[in-house]
Design an enzyme around this catalytic site. Structure first.
Site, PDB file in Angstrom:
ATOM      1  N   LYS A  78       6.098 -11.377  -7.531  1.00 45.01           N
ATOM      2  CA  LYS A  78       5.116 -10.831  -6.594  1.00 45.01           C
ATOM      3  C   LYS A  78       4.642 -11.884  -5.573  1.00 45.01           C
ATOM      4  O   LYS A  78       4.842 -13.086  -5.775  1.00 45.01           O
ATOM      5  CB  LYS A  78       3.932 -10.250  -7.386  1.00 45.01           C
ATOM      6  CG  LYS A  78       4.343  -9.061  -8.276  1.00 45.01           C
ATOM      7  CD  LYS A  78       3.121  -8.418  -8.935  1.00 45.01           C
ATOM      8  CE  LYS A  78       3.525  -7.218  -9.781  1.00 45.01           C
ATOM      9  NZ  LYS A  78       2.340  -6.539 -10.373  1.00 45.01           N
ATOM     10  N   TYR A 122       5.004   2.324  -5.638  1.00 43.93           N
ATOM     11  CA  TYR A 122       3.914   2.487  -6.604  1.00 43.93           C
ATOM     12  C   TYR A 122       3.300   3.887  -6.576  1.00 43.93           C
ATOM     13  O   TYR A 122       2.163   4.076  -7.014  1.00 43.93           O
ATOM     14  CB  TYR A 122       2.843   1.421  -6.363  1.00 43.93           C
ATOM     15  CG  TYR A 122       3.202   0.066  -6.962  1.00 43.93           C
ATOM     16  CD1 TYR A 122       3.234  -0.113  -8.356  1.00 43.93           C
ATOM     17  CD2 TYR A 122       3.503  -1.018  -6.169  1.00 43.93           C
ATOM     18  CE1 TYR A 122       3.555  -1.340  -8.910  1.00 43.93           C
ATOM     19  CE2 TYR A 122       3.831  -2.259  -6.715  1.00 43.93           C
ATOM     20  CZ  TYR A 122       3.850  -2.406  -8.089  1.00 43.93           C
ATOM     21  OH  TYR A 122       4.169  -3.620  -8.654  1.00 43.93           O
ATOM     22  N   PHE A 175      -7.355   1.468  -7.837  1.00 44.54           N
ATOM     23  CA  PHE A 175      -6.912   0.206  -7.247  1.00 44.54           C
ATOM     24  C   PHE A 175      -5.668   0.369  -6.375  1.00 44.54           C
ATOM     25  O   PHE A 175      -5.096  -0.624  -5.911  1.00 44.54           O
ATOM     26  CB  PHE A 175      -6.646  -0.834  -8.343  1.00 44.54           C
ATOM     27  CG  PHE A 175      -5.663  -0.387  -9.396  1.00 44.54           C
ATOM     28  CD1 PHE A 175      -4.292  -0.488  -9.187  1.00 44.54           C
ATOM     29  CD2 PHE A 175      -6.105   0.145 -10.600  1.00 44.54           C
ATOM     30  CE1 PHE A 175      -3.387  -0.073 -10.140  1.00 44.54           C
ATOM     31  CE2 PHE A 175      -5.199   0.567 -11.569  1.00 44.54           C
ATOM     32  CZ  PHE A 175      -3.841   0.447 -11.341  1.00 44.54           C
ATOM     33  N   ARG A 209       9.364  -7.015 -20.856  1.00 40.68           N
ATOM     34  CA  ARG A 209       7.914  -6.763 -20.890  1.00 40.68           C
ATOM     35  C   ARG A 209       7.218  -7.789 -21.802  1.00 40.68           C
ATOM     36  O   ARG A 209       6.117  -8.245 -21.510  1.00 40.68           O
ATOM     37  CB  ARG A 209       7.610  -5.336 -21.377  1.00 40.68           C
ATOM     38  CG  ARG A 209       8.135  -4.231 -20.474  1.00 40.68           C
ATOM     39  CD  ARG A 209       7.327  -4.015 -19.227  1.00 40.68           C
ATOM     40  NE  ARG A 209       5.965  -3.606 -19.491  1.00 40.68           N
ATOM     41  CZ  ARG A 209       5.115  -3.219 -18.539  1.00 40.68           C
ATOM     42  NH1 ARG A 209       5.508  -3.184 -17.266  1.00 40.68           N
ATOM     43  NH2 ARG A 209       3.884  -2.872 -18.832  1.00 40.68           N
ATOM     44  N   THR A 250      -0.695  -7.076 -18.518  1.00 43.42           N
ATOM     45  CA  THR A 250      -1.009  -6.860 -17.097  1.00 43.42           C
ATOM     46  C   THR A 250      -2.087  -7.836 -16.627  1.00 43.42           C
ATOM     47  O   THR A 250      -1.989  -8.417 -15.552  1.00 43.42           O
ATOM     48  CB  THR A 250      -1.505  -5.410 -16.889  1.00 43.42           C
ATOM     49  OG1 THR A 250      -0.555  -4.518 -17.484  1.00 43.42           O
ATOM     50  CG2 THR A 250      -1.664  -5.081 -15.421  1.00 43.42           C
ATOM     51  N   ARG A 303       3.139 -14.273 -17.116  1.00 48.30           N
ATOM     52  CA  ARG A 303       1.829 -14.027 -16.509  1.00 48.30           C
ATOM     53  C   ARG A 303       0.799 -15.061 -16.956  1.00 48.30           C
ATOM     54  O   ARG A 303      -0.042 -15.493 -16.169  1.00 48.30           O
ATOM     55  CB  ARG A 303       1.378 -12.592 -16.795  1.00 48.30           C
ATOM     56  CG  ARG A 303       2.081 -11.600 -15.868  1.00 48.30           C
ATOM     57  CD  ARG A 303       1.844 -10.174 -16.256  1.00 48.30           C
ATOM     58  NE  ARG A 303       2.329  -9.245 -15.223  1.00 48.30           N
ATOM     59  CZ  ARG A 303       2.542  -7.962 -15.441  1.00 48.30           C
ATOM     60  NH1 ARG A 303       2.335  -7.446 -16.634  1.00 48.30           N
ATOM     61  NH2 ARG A 303       2.982  -7.176 -14.460  1.00 48.30           N
ATOM     62  N   ASN A 352      -0.680 -10.672 -10.304  1.00 50.23           N
ATOM     63  CA  ASN A 352      -0.232 -11.051 -11.648  1.00 50.23           C
ATOM     64  C   ASN A 352       1.226 -11.491 -11.722  1.00 50.23           C
ATOM     65  O   ASN A 352       1.895 -11.298 -12.735  1.00 50.23           O
ATOM     66  CB  ASN A 352      -0.578  -9.959 -12.668  1.00 50.23           C
ATOM     67  CG  ASN A 352       0.102  -8.638 -12.370  1.00 50.23           C
ATOM     68  OD1 ASN A 352       0.830  -8.521 -11.396  1.00 50.23           O
ATOM     69  ND2 ASN A 352      -0.127  -7.656 -13.216  1.00 50.23           N
ATOM     70  N   HIS A 355       6.526  -8.263 -11.829  1.00 51.16           N
ATOM     71  CA  HIS A 355       6.635  -6.866 -12.246  1.00 51.16           C
ATOM     72  C   HIS A 355       7.786  -6.739 -13.227  1.00 51.16           C
ATOM     73  O   HIS A 355       8.795  -7.423 -13.097  1.00 51.16           O
ATOM     74  CB  HIS A 355       6.913  -5.980 -11.027  1.00 51.16           C
ATOM     75  CG  HIS A 355       7.394  -4.601 -11.376  1.00 51.16           C
ATOM     76  ND1 HIS A 355       6.527  -3.591 -11.739  1.00 51.16           N
ATOM     77  CD2 HIS A 355       8.636  -4.075 -11.461  1.00 51.16           C
ATOM     78  CE1 HIS A 355       7.228  -2.499 -12.017  1.00 51.16           C
ATOM     79  NE2 HIS A 355       8.506  -2.766 -11.850  1.00 51.16           N
ATOM     80  N   GLU A 405      13.780   2.004  -9.881  1.00 51.24           N
ATOM     81  CA  GLU A 405      13.259   0.830  -9.167  1.00 51.24           C
ATOM     82  C   GLU A 405      14.391  -0.068  -8.662  1.00 51.24           C
ATOM     83  O   GLU A 405      14.334  -0.577  -7.535  1.00 51.24           O
ATOM     84  CB  GLU A 405      12.295   0.062 -10.074  1.00 51.24           C
ATOM     85  CG  GLU A 405      11.033   0.871 -10.358  1.00 51.24           C
ATOM     86  CD  GLU A 405      10.144   0.273 -11.441  1.00 51.24           C
ATOM     87  OE1 GLU A 405       9.123   0.900 -11.758  1.00 51.24           O
ATOM     88  OE2 GLU A 405      10.467  -0.819 -11.971  1.00 51.24           O
TER      89      GLU A 405
HETATM   90  P1  GTP Z   1       3.833  -3.852 -13.248  1.00 51.82           P
HETATM   91  O1  GTP Z   1       4.908  -4.566 -14.015  1.00 51.82           O
HETATM   92  O2  GTP Z   1       3.507  -4.516 -11.927  1.00 51.82           O
HETATM   93  O3  GTP Z   1       4.114  -2.382 -13.107  1.00 51.82           O
HETATM   94  O4  GTP Z   1       2.514  -4.039 -14.110  1.00 51.82           O
HETATM   95  P2  GTP Z   1       2.123  -3.307 -15.473  1.00 51.82           P
HETATM   96  O5  GTP Z   1       3.179  -2.320 -15.865  1.00 51.82           O
HETATM   97  O6  GTP Z   1       1.775  -4.364 -16.452  1.00 51.82           O
HETATM   98  O7  GTP Z   1       0.803  -2.549 -15.042  1.00 51.82           O
HETATM   99  P3  GTP Z   1       0.642  -1.085 -14.400  1.00 51.82           P
HETATM  100  O8  GTP Z   1       1.981  -0.476 -14.130  1.00 51.82           O
HETATM  101  O9  GTP Z   1      -0.334  -0.340 -15.221  1.00 51.82           O
HETATM  102  O10 GTP Z   1      -0.067  -1.441 -13.011  1.00 51.82           O
HETATM  103  C1  GTP Z   1       0.703  -1.827 -11.879  1.00 51.82           C
HETATM  104  C2  GTP Z   1       0.015  -2.973 -11.194  1.00 51.82           C
HETATM  105  O11 GTP Z   1      -1.234  -2.528 -10.677  1.00 51.82           O
HETATM  106  C3  GTP Z   1      -0.350  -4.150 -12.097  1.00 51.82           C
HETATM  107  O12 GTP Z   1       0.680  -5.080 -12.258  1.00 51.82           O
HETATM  108  C4  GTP Z   1      -1.530  -4.768 -11.372  1.00 51.82           C
HETATM  109  O13 GTP Z   1      -1.074  -5.652 -10.366  1.00 51.82           O
HETATM  110  C5  GTP Z   1      -2.198  -3.578 -10.746  1.00 51.82           C
HETATM  111  N1  GTP Z   1      -3.313  -3.168 -11.591  1.00 51.82           N
HETATM  112  C6  GTP Z   1      -3.261  -2.539 -12.785  1.00 51.82           C
HETATM  113  N2  GTP Z   1      -4.491  -2.316 -13.275  1.00 51.82           N
HETATM  114  C7  GTP Z   1      -5.341  -2.828 -12.340  1.00 51.82           C
HETATM  115  C8  GTP Z   1      -6.762  -2.890 -12.240  1.00 51.82           C
HETATM  116  O14 GTP Z   1      -7.500  -2.433 -13.118  1.00 51.82           O
HETATM  117  N3  GTP Z   1      -7.258  -3.482 -11.109  1.00 51.82           N
HETATM  118  C9  GTP Z   1      -6.461  -3.979 -10.127  1.00 51.82           C
HETATM  119  N4  GTP Z   1      -7.005  -4.546  -9.058  1.00 51.82           N
HETATM  120  N5  GTP Z   1      -5.126  -3.936 -10.190  1.00 51.82           N
HETATM  121  C10 GTP Z   1      -4.579  -3.368 -11.277  1.00 51.82           C
HETATM  122 MG    MG Z   2       3.993  -0.855 -14.543  1.00 57.95          MG
END
Ligand code: GTP
Ligand code: MG
Length: 138
Positions: free
Chosen positions: A10, A50, A58, A86, A92, A103, A113, A116, A127
């Site tokens: 990212k 997304y 968010f 993962r 996350t 991370r 973070n 992805h 994707e």
């Molecule tokens: P990805 O691998 O990026 O998909 O992350 P993830 O699978 O661990 O998390 P998820 O798919 O639930 O959320 C996608 C992305 O949204 C995350 O990686 C974060 O960057 C962002 N995100 C998730 N939860 C929050 C939140 O509560 N606040 C904010 N600001 N960003 C969030």
């Molecule tokens: Mg995700």
């Protein structure tokens, strides 16, 4: 797309010069690179990527952030790729990520973070297809 997953380094991690260290960590954890490119998402592309989060509070910040600078997109191969990757990236929220995860090592906040990782074989296929054509996957 069994045994394959999709990742993006990212904008925060690219900006903070962590590309090399992250790729090294991925490679030394047993993943093989099948495709890779340095690129940048437009706002529209980030919205599309997304889409699944479009109702989350968010979403706007996420799209703005993900289109704020270059990213590295890659398709990775390993047995049990999606789940193992993962585990390698960690929670996350980097504050909750385990020691030694990408991370924990490189992320700065829940929004920035570092990396992805696809959450299912089906999403890895979607994707990966978002960034690469079949002839670009080796
Ligand atoms: P990805 O691998 O990026 O998909 O992350 P993830 O699978 O661990 O998390 P998820 O798919 O639930 O959320 C996608 C992305 O949204 C995350 O990686 C974060 O960057 C962002 N995100 C998730 N939860 C929050 C939140 O509560 N606040 C904010 N600001 N960003 C969030
Ligand atoms: Mg995700």
């Amino acid at each position: 797309m069994t045994n394959l997953t999709f990742t993006m380094i990212k904008p925060d991690a690219v900006e903070n010069s962590h590309i090399g260290a992250i790729l090294n960590k991925i490679n030394s954890s047993g993943f093989e690179f099948k495709a890779m490119k340095l690129t940048k998402l437009s706002r529209e592309e980030a919205e599309k990527f997304y889409e699944i989060h479009s109702e989350r509070p968010f979403f706007n910040d996420l799209v703005k952030y993900m289109s704020s600078g270059p990213i590295v997109a890659a398709i990775l191969k390993k047995e049990n790729a999606v789940n193992d990757f993962r585990k390698l990236i960690g929670s996350t929220n980097p504050a909750e990520a385990e020691e030694g995860t990408i991370r924990k090592m490189f992320a700065t906040s829940i929004s920035a973070n570092a990396i992805h990782g696809s959450d299912s074989d089906a999403n890895a296929k979607i994707e990966g297809g978002f960034f690469f054509q079949n002839h670009e996957i080796f």
